[in-house]
Structures are given as structure tokens and as C-alpha cells.
Design a protein around this motif. Sequence first.
Motif, short mmCIF file in Angstrom:
data_model
loop_
_atom_site.label_atom_id
_atom_site.label_comp_id
_atom_site.label_asym_id
_atom_site.label_seq_id
_atom_site.Cartn_x
_atom_site.Cartn_y
_atom_site.Cartn_z
N LEU A 250 0.84 -1.19 0.00
CA LEU A 250 0.00 0.00 0.00
C LEU A 250 0.88 1.25 0.00
N ILE A 251 0.56 2.16 -0.89
CA ILE A 251 1.18 3.49 -0.89
C ILE A 251 0.06 4.49 -0.65
N ASP A 252 0.20 5.30 0.38
CA ASP A 252 -0.82 6.33 0.61
C ASP A 252 -0.16 7.68 0.84
N LEU A 253 -0.89 8.70 0.48
CA LEU A 253 -0.41 10.08 0.56
C LEU A 253 -1.41 10.91 1.33
N GLU A 254 -0.94 11.55 2.39
CA GLU A 254 -1.72 12.56 3.08
C GLU A 254 -1.34 13.91 2.49
N MET A 255 -2.21 14.42 1.65
CA MET A 255 -1.89 15.54 0.78
C MET A 255 -1.88 16.86 1.53
N GLU A 256 -0.97 17.73 1.16
CA GLU A 256 -0.98 19.08 1.67
C GLU A 256 -2.16 19.85 1.10
N PRO A 257 -2.63 20.91 1.80
CA PRO A 257 -3.78 21.67 1.29
C PRO A 257 -3.53 22.21 -0.11
N GLN A 258 -4.59 22.10 -0.91
CA GLN A 258 -4.56 22.64 -2.27
C GLN A 258 -5.77 23.56 -2.45
N ALA A 259 -5.82 24.25 -3.57
CA ALA A 259 -6.94 25.14 -3.81
C ALA A 259 -8.25 24.38 -3.90
N TRP A 260 -8.18 23.13 -4.37
CA TRP A 260 -9.39 22.35 -4.59
C TRP A 260 -9.66 21.35 -3.46
N ALA A 261 -8.80 21.28 -2.45
CA ALA A 261 -9.01 20.37 -1.33
C ALA A 261 -8.18 20.82 -0.14
N ASP A 262 -8.84 20.97 1.01
CA ASP A 262 -8.11 21.31 2.24
C ASP A 262 -7.32 20.10 2.75
N THR A 263 -7.92 18.93 2.63
CA THR A 263 -7.25 17.69 3.03
C THR A 263 -7.51 16.65 1.96
N GLY A 264 -6.64 15.68 1.89
CA GLY A 264 -6.81 14.60 0.93
C GLY A 264 -5.97 13.40 1.28
N GLN A 265 -6.56 12.24 1.11
CA GLN A 265 -5.84 10.98 1.31
C GLN A 265 -5.95 10.16 0.02
N TRP A 266 -4.80 9.86 -0.58
CA TRP A 266 -4.73 9.05 -1.79
C TRP A 266 -4.13 7.70 -1.44
N ARG A 267 -4.53 6.67 -2.16
CA ARG A 267 -3.98 5.33 -1.91
C ARG A 267 -3.90 4.54 -3.21
N LEU A 268 -2.87 3.74 -3.27
CA LEU A 268 -2.64 2.82 -4.39
C LEU A 268 -2.19 1.50 -3.76
N TYR A 269 -2.83 0.39 -4.13
CA TYR A 269 -2.51 -0.86 -3.44
C TYR A 269 -2.63 -2.08 -4.34
N TYR A 270 -1.99 -3.14 -3.90
CA TYR A 270 -2.10 -4.45 -4.53
C TYR A 270 -2.19 -5.48 -3.41
N GLN A 271 -3.13 -6.42 -3.56
CA GLN A 271 -3.35 -7.43 -2.53
C GLN A 271 -3.47 -8.81 -3.16
N TYR A 272 -2.79 -9.76 -2.55
CA TYR A 272 -2.83 -11.16 -3.02
C TYR A 272 -3.29 -12.04 -1.88
N SER A 273 -4.26 -12.91 -2.15
CA SER A 273 -4.78 -13.81 -1.13
C SER A 273 -4.97 -15.19 -1.75
N ASP A 274 -4.50 -16.22 -1.05
CA ASP A 274 -4.60 -17.58 -1.56
C ASP A 274 -4.97 -18.52 -0.41
N THR A 275 -5.98 -19.35 -0.64
CA THR A 275 -6.43 -20.33 0.35
C THR A 275 -6.31 -21.73 -0.24
N GLU A 276 -5.69 -22.63 0.50
CA GLU A 276 -5.61 -24.03 0.09
C GLU A 276 -6.16 -24.89 1.23
N GLN A 277 -7.05 -25.81 0.88
CA GLN A 277 -7.67 -26.67 1.89
C GLN A 277 -7.70 -28.11 1.38
#
Length: 724
Positions: free
Chosen positions: A292-319
Motif C-alpha cells: 500500500l502506498i498512501d499520501l496525506e496531501m498538503e492543502p490545495q486550492a481544490w481540497a483542504d485535506t486529501g488521502q490518496w492510496r494505491l494498493y495491490y493485494q494477493y490472497s490464496d487459500t488451500e484446503q
Amino acid sequence: MKKTALYCAMAGLTVVAQPAQALQQDVTSSNADIEVITVVAHRQPRQLSEVAGTVSVLSEEQMQRDLVLNATDLVRYQVGVEIDDGGSRFGDSGFRIRGIGGNRTAIVIDQVPVADQFSVGAFSDTGRGLMELGLASRVEILRGPASTLYGSKALGGVVAISLLEADDVLYGSNYGTRLQLGYNSDSHRAKVMAAQAYANQSGSLLLAAALQYGQELRSEGVAASDRDLQHHRQQGLLARLATDASWGRWQFTLDALQESRDTNIRSGLGEGRQASTTYLAGDDARQQWRALIDLEMEPQAWADTGQWRLYYQYSDTEQDSHEERMLLPEPLLIQRDFEFTQRTAGIGADLAKQFDSVGFAHRLGYGFELISSSLVDERDALQTNLTTQVSTNVLLGETFPLRDFPRSRVTEFGMYVHDEIELWEQGPVISPGVRYENYRLRARHDALFELRYPQSTVTDLTESAWLPKFGVVWPLSEQVEWFGQYARGYRAPPFSDVNVGLYYPQFRVLAIANPDLKAERGYTFETGLRARLTDHSITAAVFHNRYSDFIESRASLGFDPVRQLLIFQSINRDKVVIEGAEFEWQADWNRQWSSQLALAYSRGEDRETGLAIADVAPPQAILEVNYSNGDWESRLVLTAVRGQRELQDADGSLLFSAPGYATVDWVNRWFVADDLSIGAGLFNLTDRRYWKNSRVSGYPIADPSLEVLAEAGLHAGITVNYQF
């Protein structure tokens, strides 16, 4: 009670429920203005008094106070919230909120949705593990449909888990270490967690690991020789690097989980479908990792606060399942294998902007999320005749290996806008919101699926929906506010229901795809009142949740004279209504004594059949009396649950109705030093034999597994928390 709940909702007499324990921790008796902060309700930080809905916030301090080692402990004293349980073999599979669970309740970890739970037959159930709680610093529970902000799968509500960050561990100015140990005798489960954090002016680093180990639950009244023996292990690793750079504060997270369960299943052997079975064992493993990569953005003209995220998840189950049928004239050895893999990539953002317009103050939240998942499963089996030594891959008409659905890709895109508009200073705040959700299911070319089900058709599916929400919070004074809300829930048709794999030529049975399968929808109406007085706080809520187009998997459509086959298809069923009331009261009698009372009543009905919904918990009450002198805290907690009403399945057969019960827990904590605390508890002091509704709902009345699903008798727990 049904009419009463509705009348109260219309009259606006309800009050939001939040945990009494959180009130004790986060709302001091000397300052009613100090409130719990929640993020899950708006995807932005808000005080609970600003939320037009019901939210429970469980801080790390509260989890330590309640001796929490796993998900079951987490909701032990939360009315209206339960754990979906996979029986004695598969473990936890999710949270059930006001009677709605499974994949109908969203679970997000640092705003990343967890992998789907998938099960088929009696030998395959991925569960969800919920090992992440071993590394959690905070859990928030949003009750009721919440798809406006969280999209599909938030039909029943949202559970948002926040993992540890460096600030949670830092003890000195630049470093910190945390050690946690825990043990509970109900299943001889133990937990160890260690975390190390470093920080300087430009960033921080966190390294953490957790290990859990346990055995089968010591069900009261069940001899050791009759239990389903189990050994389960869970390991989790977490690494986080945060740094200040251009655009704001960046954080890079990598976490990995591994879980294994070895189970010797003895309940039910020699009965029913297992009449000839003499030995049955399961060897299950699940692994997952997430970047996971996330960014707590500094204030901009179009947003006082902002949280961005980019992620990849892998899940495998064997039974793997090993079965021996030695009571047959020709004994059989059966080996079954199951694997389910899900890969998910996503990007999203949650932004906020405050401004004044046309004389009104606005707090505008907006964002988007794009998620793409690839899913594949495979089942294999081999049956060996121990007399003739002949092996076959055909069992009960199924030829293995096979898939239960073709290789599939699911793409979900959602964008939302949610505003909070203050009509006048210190006056009511209305919060309209809407989300556009688009869901695409694409079945990939799959030679194995086509080979096994040549008569089945495969279809793609595209669904879109507009999901509105409207809330009102009206301050009646500085400490009291009334609220009301309407919200829509939504769950797109699952991949495993749209394209179903089922074909038994010898039994003339065929399952077909349903390109017209509709999304499940939910509608919630809730209203309430919150009061935070000097020494008391009272919260209460009534709600009316209506669900339509519930999906019934592999429903029988009857015999097709053209194909000369019995046809099965996943179809939509009509309305389900769940309504009820929740009430909590917290009182600080003096500097040492306090008490909390939580009540919940709910009922559910399938309006098509008139039958009660088995997943809806019966009425319950939790009463706690607490003594604290600063160095020592002691609590007595009484939990009383009314017996479940008589339940039936769609065919009119009786289901098991959990009888009523009352248990008493004694939970203590010693603050040995500023950096060391020890918790100890005795649970079920009266050694009562009882069942939780969430573990046994839907079981036939004479199911032989019910014995091992009873809860533990008298048991003890201990935790140690050390930070330096």
C-alpha cells in the motif's frame, strides 16, 4: 414491537448507540466537550456528535481493557454486532451487523477492502482469518447500509480496521518499543506482538510482528474425546515507512499474513451423510500479502485535506480434506483439495473542502475508488477403493478437477460526493450525499470450466447504480443532539452466483447462468438522540432496514422437459425486513465507581415466506459495574440473551434455536507502572452451557455438530502490555 419501532422512528425518539466502554474512555465526566473521533462515517475525521448514524469506535486502549486477542473478543460487549463463524474447522469469516453478514458487510483495512469470502459444499470455505486484528490500533463499526461511501458489499455496514502506525508505538521522542502477550484458556490460545518504531523530523519507520496459536474451543459439556481437535497458527508482519516529501506525507506499507489450521473432525461421524465415515481431517492454509502506498496531501486550492492510496493485494487459500470410510463393504479413501486465489489492485482518494456559499457553511467530501480483482478456484478429488486398489476422479457424479465458476475478473468503479451544510450557526446540519457505482463481471476463457460443464452457458454482467444518502443532525443544546438518516445499500451479484458450475449427468442435474440476476439493495431509516451530561451519557437508536432482491444461490427451478434435466439457478428473492432498537447508558457515580448498560432488540422477517431470519440475534442486555482507583480497575459484566424464537427453513423443517442464557465475567487490569499494565479475567463464572446465535444460525435442529459449537465454560484470560 414491530409497530412500536416504526412509530418511534417516525417520531424521532431514537438515539444513536455507541459503546459504553468508549464513552468511559473517551468522554470524561469533567468535560463533556471531549468526544470520540470517528473516520468511518464520513471517510473524514468527525466527532460522534456530528454523525447522522450509529458508529462504535474501539480504540487500542479499549481492546487492551477487554483483553482482546481475536475478533470474537473484539465484539464480546458490542450489542448488535457478531462474528460470522465457519464452524469448528474454518474459523471466522466476517462480521455480522444487525443480522447482515458475510460478503454483505464490508471490511476495510487502512481503507483497503479485504478479500472475498467464498465457500462451496462442506469441504471448502476460505473464511477471512481476521488476523489483522493482532496488529490493529483501532476498529470502527458503522451500522446499517453504507454504500454511498463504501460501494458494493456495504449492504449491512462497514468494519474499518486501522493497523499500527509509528505514532502508536513511539515512547520517547525518536523511538519506541511495544510488547504484548496474551493467553485465554477457552481454546488454549496465545498471542505475542512486538513492534519497534523510529522517527525523526522528516519521517518514521515501524516494524511489527504478531503470532497467534490456539486449539479447538473447549465447549462446555463436551468431553475432550468428542471435540473436533484443532491446532491453528497465525503469523503477521507489518512494515511502514513514512516520509515528508513533495505533495505531503507519503507512507509505504507492506504487510503479510499466514494462517494454518489442522483439524481432526469427529462430530457427526457415523451419522447422516457421514454414516460410513470413520476418519475425517482437514489441512487448511491461507496466505496474504498487501502493498500500500498512501499520501496525506498538503492543502490545495481544490481540497483542504486529501488521502490518496494505491494498493495491490494477493490472497490464496488451500484446503485439503482426508476422509476414510471404513464401514463400507469395500472401504474407501477420499482425498479432496480446494484452492481459491484472489488478486486485487486498486486506487482511490478521499478529499475534503470547507467553504461558504449563499450564506451556508459547507464541508464537502468527495472521492473515487477503482478496484480490479481476478478470481479463480479449483477443486480436485481422488477416491481409492482400498479393497480393489482402484482409484477414480469421479465422486457423486462430479468429475475432478473442476471449477465452481469460470476464471473471472471483477471491476468496480465508484465516485461519491457528500456535503454537510450548516443551515445556521449552531443550528441543524443536513448531509446529502450520492455515489455512482459501476460493477463489471467478465468471465475469462476457461478450458477446464468448459470441459466440465459443456451444457452450461457463461455470461458477463454489467451493473450500475446511484446510491443516495441523506442525514440530519440537529443540536438541541451543547450536549444533546437529535439525528435522522436515510441511506441506500447495494451489493452487486457475486461472481459465483452469476456463472454457476454444477452438472451431474447421472443425476440429471444442471446449473445455469443468470444474466438477469439483480443487485441486492438495502434501505435504512434511522433516527436518534445523543446526550452527554456531566456524569451521564445516554444513547439510543431505533432503525428500520429493508432489503430487496436477496440472492438465493443455486435455487431449484424444477424439471426442464426439453433438456430432460433438473435445473438450478441463482435467483433474486423478495423483501427482507430487519428492525429494532438499541440503547446504552453510562454513568460515573463518583471518581471510583461507574456503570454501563447496553440493550438491543431486533427482529427480522422474510416478507415472501413470513419466516423469521435466523441470522438476526435475539434481544440482549449487557450490564457492567466498574471500580477504579487509578492503579487498579475491576469490572463485573453481566451478559443476558433471550432465547431465539422458533426458526424454520424454507421447506418448513425446524432449525436449531439457541436457548437463552446469562453469563458473568470478571475483568481486571493493574497499572503496574506508567509503561506496564497487566490484565486478567475470568469469563463465564457460572460455567454456563450456551450457544451464540451467530455460530449456530441455520443449523438443523438435530445437527450432530451442535455439541461442539457450544461456547466454553469457565475460562481465564491474561494479557501483558509493555511499552518502552
